[in-house]
Motif scaffolding. Structure first.
Motif, short mmCIF file in Angstrom:
data_model
loop_
_atom_site.label_atom_id
_atom_site.label_comp_id
_atom_site.label_asym_id
_atom_site.label_seq_id
_atom_site.Cartn_x
_atom_site.Cartn_y
_atom_site.Cartn_z
N ALA A 143 1.14 -1.32 -0.38
CA ALA A 143 -0.11 -0.16 0.19
C ALA A 143 0.81 0.90 0.43
O ALA A 143 0.76 2.19 -0.38
N TYR A 144 1.99 1.54 0.16
CA TYR A 144 3.70 2.57 -0.01
C TYR A 144 4.10 2.15 -0.69
O TYR A 144 4.70 1.08 -1.05
N HIS A 145 4.63 3.72 -0.99
CA HIS A 145 6.14 3.32 -2.09
C HIS A 145 6.82 3.42 -0.80
O HIS A 145 7.19 3.19 0.02
N PRO A 146 8.31 2.84 -1.52
CA PRO A 146 9.08 2.03 -0.80
C PRO A 146 9.63 3.40 0.11
O PRO A 146 10.41 3.31 1.43
N ASP A 147 9.42 4.69 0.06
CA ASP A 147 9.89 5.69 0.38
C ASP A 147 8.74 6.19 1.79
O ASP A 147 9.14 7.57 2.01
N GLY A 148 7.69 5.67 1.72
CA GLY A 148 6.20 6.23 2.47
C GLY A 148 6.90 6.63 4.00
O GLY A 148 7.38 5.71 4.39
N ILE A 149 5.67 6.83 4.55
CA ILE A 149 6.01 7.27 5.61
C ILE A 149 4.60 7.30 6.54
O ILE A 149 3.39 7.54 6.31
N ASP A 150 4.39 6.88 8.02
CA ASP A 150 3.74 6.92 7.78
C ASP A 150 3.54 7.62 9.90
O ASP A 150 4.42 7.56 10.32
N HIS A 151 2.47 8.50 10.04
CA HIS A 151 2.19 9.04 11.60
C HIS A 151 1.10 7.98 12.39
O HIS A 151 0.09 8.44 11.56
N HIS A 152 1.22 7.72 13.12
CA HIS A 152 0.07 6.39 13.61
C HIS A 152 0.30 6.75 15.42
O HIS A 152 1.31 7.83 15.80
N THR A 153 -0.78 6.61 15.83
CA THR A 153 -0.78 6.77 17.23
C THR A 153 0.30 6.07 17.96
O THR A 153 -0.35 4.86 17.87
N GLY A 154 1.30 6.42 18.41
CA GLY A 154 2.18 5.22 19.24
C GLY A 154 3.39 5.53 18.46
O GLY A 154 4.03 4.56 18.38
N PHE A 155 3.54 5.94 17.20
CA PHE A 155 4.45 5.69 15.91
C PHE A 155 4.63 6.73 14.91
O PHE A 155 3.33 7.30 14.52
N GLU A 156 5.79 6.89 14.16
CA GLU A 156 6.20 7.66 13.36
C GLU A 156 7.49 7.47 12.81
O GLU A 156 8.30 7.01 13.75
N GLY A 157 7.31 7.31 11.71
CA GLY A 157 8.96 6.18 10.83
C GLY A 157 8.27 5.70 9.23
O GLY A 157 7.61 6.17 8.84
N SER A 158 9.84 5.03 8.96
CA SER A 158 9.06 5.40 7.82
C SER A 158 8.47 3.52 7.29
O SER A 158 8.21 2.65 8.51
N ILE A 159 8.16 2.95 6.25
CA ILE A 159 7.62 2.30 5.61
C ILE A 159 7.72 0.50 6.30
O ILE A 159 7.00 -0.24 7.16
N ASP A 160 9.19 0.53 6.62
CA ASP A 160 10.01 -0.39 6.88
C ASP A 160 9.59 -0.48 8.76
O ASP A 160 9.76 -1.47 9.12
N GLU A 161 10.05 0.40 9.08
CA GLU A 161 10.24 0.48 10.02
C GLU A 161 8.42 0.45 11.03
O GLU A 161 8.01 -0.42 12.23
N PHE A 162 7.60 0.81 9.86
CA PHE A 162 5.99 0.57 10.20
C PHE A 162 6.11 -0.75 10.87
O PHE A 162 5.12 -1.12 11.44
N VAL A 163 5.87 -1.72 9.29
CA VAL A 163 5.86 -2.78 9.46
C VAL A 163 6.87 -3.92 11.02
O VAL A 163 5.86 -4.69 11.26
N ALA A 164 7.99 -3.31 10.89
CA ALA A 164 8.13 -3.52 11.72
C ALA A 164 8.06 -3.47 13.83
O ALA A 164 8.25 -4.14 14.81
N TRP A 165 7.37 -2.50 13.53
CA TRP A 165 5.95 -2.27 14.81
C TRP A 165 4.79 -2.36 14.72
O TRP A 165 5.47 -2.78 15.57
N VAL A 166 4.60 -2.75 13.82
CA VAL A 166 3.07 -3.18 13.81
C VAL A 166 3.00 -4.89 13.55
O VAL A 166 1.83 -5.33 14.46
#
Lengths: 177, 177, 177
Positions: C43-66
């Motif tokens: 759903a993201y481009h490789p340089d995608g960024i996500d701002h979530h409740t309790g998280f901020e970072g790249s798509i790679d970091e998001f996947v590692a967190w979620v």
């Protein structure tokens, strides 16, 4: 296979199929919520099968099971969310998220409940229409609403399960045009 | 009647109308939730009428009634579900399911509530746009959320009712392209 | 810019883009709920960024967190509502309402919760596909479901996070056609 072959642009044919498939699920929900069993039945092919929480059987058996269950409640609301159809020729795998709210007159009654459901449908296009051949109503979660529902306190438009529901009155208005 | 007659394929004309009709309802919900009364107003024709829980009147009277009610809450979220439009020429009977969440700062307050609503809309296409002529907001169920809502506990993107909402910032970014 | 220029009617090109954009969000939700991280990532481009409740970072970091967070739950359901895309050439500002339900085995556990979210997405069309460049998951409200969820009591189709989910079995059936 030539579903939608009368459209010059295949993208149009594809979108027309998707709208028809969405309408199958929407018709099912409206039929359940208005207790219109002809509408529910129209969402399935005559040999359709339904796998539900507490039920397994043919569409005829499903209608025989669900109608009295619905009439034992004051109302239901099956609200659709995410809807994705994967289509190959005249076959489709269709997932639709839904939130199903059920209520009775007494707010304390345990029959007040809400559930999260994914309708996973195997549909086919036959004789000019898309309809369900096999459905799995996958129950995700169930929340008791006993003691949670309240009366809105002020007057306003209320739902009906007969021809006086505002929707049916507008449909009549449309037909008279 | 020639709504969409500029499309060669009538299926395209039909789909374009359906998207425009969906957008009317989506614009209404966004207007209510962001407290943008121009957006709410844009969903109705100038002679539009609204039948709501606790309200009956013209669109002007509706805006005068709903805006202070919204400003007395910390936030609302009107989430749309099933959306079905039946169109005949420049008239349409449109049903949209919605779940409306209302909250205030204090989680114990009885003004925290969620309701299930069907928007039953009589729309017309006039002077190049679809809009509501008469709406029934049919209240299906009401759940008190007093004592149910909690603080998420961790930081993250929060909604706003002014130009700093993430949506409005993206719209500005788009306009600058 | 020529997104969809292969369609003769620009209205068709527009609708095709809108379907593709809807599918990005639907794919994200399905990926999260089935814990399919490839689908989430798509759903993201490789340089995608996500701002979530309790998280901020790249798509790679998001996947590692979620992913571990999801595996610590018994299930989730991210139900989409209102979806509006504003498109300018290969850029889009997209708002999608969602209701996110989270549950664990024990119904009394405070990790049972539901939240209302608006996904506010900046998307771009690159190399033939729309995907998220930057997302704000705007948390609107949070409801504790501790003590609210119940067991449905009777048997029926249940969700899975592996290939035996009814959806994945239908996808296999479709591929065999």
């Amino acid at each position: 296979m030539t579903v939608g072959a009368d459209h010059g642009d295949p993208a149009v044919a594809d979108i027309v199929q998707r709208h028809a498939i969405y309408d199958v699920v929407a018709r099912y929900c409206r039929g359940i919520d208005r207790v219109d069993m002809d509408l529910v039945r129209s969402a399935y092919h005559p040999d359709g099968i339904d796998h539900h929480t507490g039920f397994e059987g043919s569409i005829d058996e499903f209608v025989a099971w669900v109608e009295p269950a619905l009439r034992g409640l004051a109302g239901t609301m099956h609200t659709m969310g995410n809807h994705v159809a994967e289509i190959r020729d005249c076959h489709a795998a269709v997932e639709t998220y839904a939130t199903a709210v059920h209520w009775v007159e007494s707010t304390e009654d345990p029959r007040n409940f809400t559930s999260g459901v994914r309708y996973v449908d195997w549909m086919q296009y036959r004789q000019g229409r898309w309809a369900i051949v096999e459905r799995w109503a996958v129950r995700e979660w169930t929340r008791s609403e006993a003691g949670q529902f309240v009366n809105p306190g002020v007057a306003g438009p209320r739902p009906r399960r007969d021809g006086d529901d505002p929707l049916y009155r507008l449909q009549s208005r449309l037909e008279m045009r």
